[in-house]
Design a protein around this motif. Structure first.
Motif, short mmCIF file in Angstrom:
data_model
loop_
_atom_site.label_atom_id
_atom_site.label_comp_id
_atom_site.label_asym_id
_atom_site.label_seq_id
_atom_site.Cartn_x
_atom_site.Cartn_y
_atom_site.Cartn_z
N VAL A 1 20.58 -13.02 63.40
CA VAL A 1 19.60 -12.60 64.40
C VAL A 1 20.25 -12.45 65.78
N ASP A 2 21.03 -13.45 66.21
CA ASP A 2 21.64 -13.40 67.54
C ASP A 2 22.64 -12.26 67.63
N ARG A 3 23.45 -12.07 66.60
CA ARG A 3 24.42 -10.99 66.63
C ARG A 3 23.76 -9.63 66.62
N ALA A 4 22.57 -9.54 66.04
CA ALA A 4 21.85 -8.27 66.06
C ALA A 4 21.49 -7.90 67.50
N TRP A 5 21.08 -8.89 68.29
CA TRP A 5 20.77 -8.62 69.70
C TRP A 5 22.05 -8.22 70.44
N VAL A 6 23.15 -8.91 70.17
CA VAL A 6 24.42 -8.61 70.82
C VAL A 6 24.83 -7.16 70.53
N ARG A 7 24.72 -6.76 69.29
CA ARG A 7 25.11 -5.39 68.92
C ARG A 7 24.24 -4.37 69.63
N GLN A 8 22.95 -4.65 69.72
CA GLN A 8 22.05 -3.74 70.43
C GLN A 8 22.39 -3.68 71.91
N ALA A 9 22.68 -4.85 72.50
CA ALA A 9 23.00 -4.90 73.93
C ALA A 9 24.29 -4.15 74.23
N ILE A 10 25.31 -4.35 73.41
CA ILE A 10 26.58 -3.64 73.62
C ILE A 10 26.37 -2.13 73.50
N ALA A 11 25.56 -1.70 72.54
CA ALA A 11 25.30 -0.27 72.36
C ALA A 11 24.62 0.31 73.60
N LEU A 12 23.68 -0.43 74.20
CA LEU A 12 23.00 0.05 75.40
C LEU A 12 23.98 0.16 76.57
N LEU A 13 24.86 -0.82 76.72
CA LEU A 13 25.84 -0.79 77.81
C LEU A 13 26.86 0.32 77.61
N GLU A 14 27.28 0.52 76.36
CA GLU A 14 28.23 1.60 76.09
C GLU A 14 27.59 2.97 76.34
N GLY A 15 26.31 3.10 76.02
CA GLY A 15 25.61 4.36 76.29
C GLY A 15 25.57 4.67 77.77
N ASP A 16 25.30 3.65 78.60
CA ASP A 16 25.31 3.85 80.04
C ASP A 16 26.70 4.25 80.51
N GLY A 17 27.73 3.64 79.92
CA GLY A 17 29.10 3.96 80.30
C GLY A 17 29.48 5.40 79.98
N ARG A 18 29.06 5.87 78.83
CA ARG A 18 29.37 7.26 78.46
C ARG A 18 28.70 8.25 79.42
N ARG A 19 27.50 7.91 79.87
CA ARG A 19 26.75 8.83 80.70
C ARG A 19 27.19 8.83 82.16
N SER A 20 27.81 7.73 82.62
CA SER A 20 28.00 7.61 84.08
C SER A 20 29.39 7.24 84.54
N ALA A 21 30.34 7.03 83.66
CA ALA A 21 31.61 6.43 84.08
C ALA A 21 32.49 7.35 84.92
N ASP A 22 32.59 8.64 84.55
CA ASP A 22 33.58 9.50 85.20
C ASP A 22 32.93 10.26 86.36
N THR A 23 33.00 9.70 87.54
CA THR A 23 32.38 10.29 88.72
C THR A 23 33.27 11.39 89.31
N HIS A 24 32.71 12.18 90.22
CA HIS A 24 33.42 13.32 90.81
C HIS A 24 34.54 12.86 91.75
N LEU A 25 35.57 13.68 91.82
CA LEU A 25 36.66 13.48 92.78
C LEU A 25 36.54 14.58 93.83
N VAL A 26 36.08 14.21 95.01
CA VAL A 26 35.81 15.17 96.09
C VAL A 26 37.09 15.44 96.88
N ASN A 27 37.31 16.71 97.24
CA ASN A 27 38.53 17.10 97.95
C ASN A 27 38.18 17.82 99.26
N PRO A 28 37.73 17.06 100.27
CA PRO A 28 37.41 17.71 101.55
C PRO A 28 38.67 18.21 102.24
#
Length: 381
Positions: free
Chosen positions: A17-44
């Motif tokens: 039961v506890d590991r099931a929550w851990v797996r779900q939590a890690i999946a949610l955090l990894e999903g956020d990482g895929r969507r937001s990790a590589d931010t723009h590099l601005v060249n003024p």
């Protein structure tokens, strides 16, 4: 005499039961990482900086609007993978700034209670952002009390103290795994000067500068790390004097960077050079950069940008060329009532006009005057 152990029955193995929550939590955090990790590099482009290319990695575009989004995700992964964060675990942090906002976001994502311990003087904008994600704020009179108060609340609630100031340098894998250093150098590969001469970073927990400094050495790159400190911060003394016991009598006015004590995550040995700036210089640079990007940036970004100008002036004086990289840490919209308010600046005796014309002269005409004067050098180093 102790009885010999017996083989336990097979039905004594626990469920998952506890590991099931851990797996779900890690999946949610990894999903956020895929969507937001590589931010723009601005060249003024600044016409006065002949042969110098400036790059700013825009961390303000993360879902919670700041560089601390990366740190918060790493702290959650670190706590979960070490078994300290489980389903229902109350989470506590000592922070009045962007870290608490980002941690409140992730706590909300995982449906965990979150308490941010902060000084009573914390801006209403930051408090509102934390509460918007369902977090709660606990106030202390003395900013130096936030550490002990956070530990006490975590113990009383049976919770976990996230402790950004201790774990920032170890929660992120500095060798790679899409950390900010790896992202910067990957994005720079096709530029005219792909290996920066300097990366400039201000210090808050010390974790980002530690990650960048380690990564530069690990990849054997010909890049150096310049760290910028601000008034009312102990980091510069730790670097210049080797004194990790250094203390300041008050907290930094530049939110997100500068600390009254030397935090465990600050690693001076991976820094190539460090400068200490007057707050007026950081805020002046913030105003100049905001006008040229057509959007507001925060005070920590102003400190970073002044450090970039300092490095650019040094390269130009030596007749050298190359690229310089730093970060846009967060949006300036959070500081409308402080750094962008003339009345607040006057009340705090901060005169940005001492530095602003010299910064603009460098960017527009390549005039090194501000950075060559004895007064500026004494203030900046």
């Amino acid at each position: 005499m102790t009885a010999a152990p017996t083989i336990p029955p097979l039905d004594t193995l626990p469920g998952n039961v506890d590991r099931a929550w851990v797996r779900q939590a890690i999946a949610l955090l990894e999903g956020d990482g895929r969507r937001s990790a590589d931010t723009h590099l601005v060249n003024p482009v600044f016409p006065g900086l002949k042969g110098i290319s400036i790059y700013l990695k825009d961390e303000s575009t993360h879902p919670t609007g700041s560089l601390k989004h990366r740190l918060a995700r790493s702290l959650f992964l670190y706590g979960i993978c070490n078994g300290a964060i489980r389903e229902g675990t109350p989470l506590v942090e000592a922070s009045s700034g962007s870290t608490a906002v980002s941690e409140a976001y992730f706590a909300h994502l995982l449906r965990l209670p979150f308490i941010a311990v902060m000084p009573k003087s914390t801006s209403r904008q930051k408090v509102a952002a934390i509460e918007r994600f369902g977090g709660h704020c606990h106030y202390v009179d003395d900013p130096a009390e936030i550490y002990d108060a956070a530990m006490r609340i975590a113990a009383e609630t049976g919770g976990h103290y996230l402790d950004q100031f201790t774990y920032a340098e170890r929660a992120t894998d500095w060798r790679g795994n899409n950390n900010i250093a790896e992202s910067i150098f990957a994005q720079m590969q096709a530029e005219s000067h792909p290996v920066p001469r300097w990366v400039v970073m201000s210090a808050g927990t010390g974790g980002t500068s530690a990650t960048i400094g380690r990564y530069i050495r690990y990849r054997n790159l010909d890049t150096r790390l310049l760290v910028v400190d601000v008034e009312y911060s102990a980091f510069f003394d730790a670097y210049s004097q080797g004194d990790r016991s250094a203390r300041c009598e008050r907290g930094s006015r530049i939110e997100g960077i500068g600390r009254p004590r030397v935090e465990p995550s600050f690693l001076p040995d991976v820094i190539d050079h460090m400068i200490k700036l007057p707050d007026a210089a950081s805020i002046a640079a913030m105003h100049v950069l905001s006008e040229r990007l057509f959007r507001r940036v925060g005070g920590s970004t102003g400190a970073n940008f002044f450090g970039l100008c300092f490095a650019a002036a040094a390269l130009m004086k030596a007749g050298e060329e190359g690229s310089l990289v730093s970060l846009i840490c967060d949006s300036g919209d959070r500081y409308a009532a402080t750094y962008y308010d003339p009345d607040w600046l006057a009340a705090n005796r901060i005169d940005i006009d001492v530095y602003r014309p010299g910064i603009e002269a460098l960017l527009d005409r390549g005039d090194l005057g501000l950075f060559e004067t004895a007064d500026a050098a004494a203030a900046a180093v």
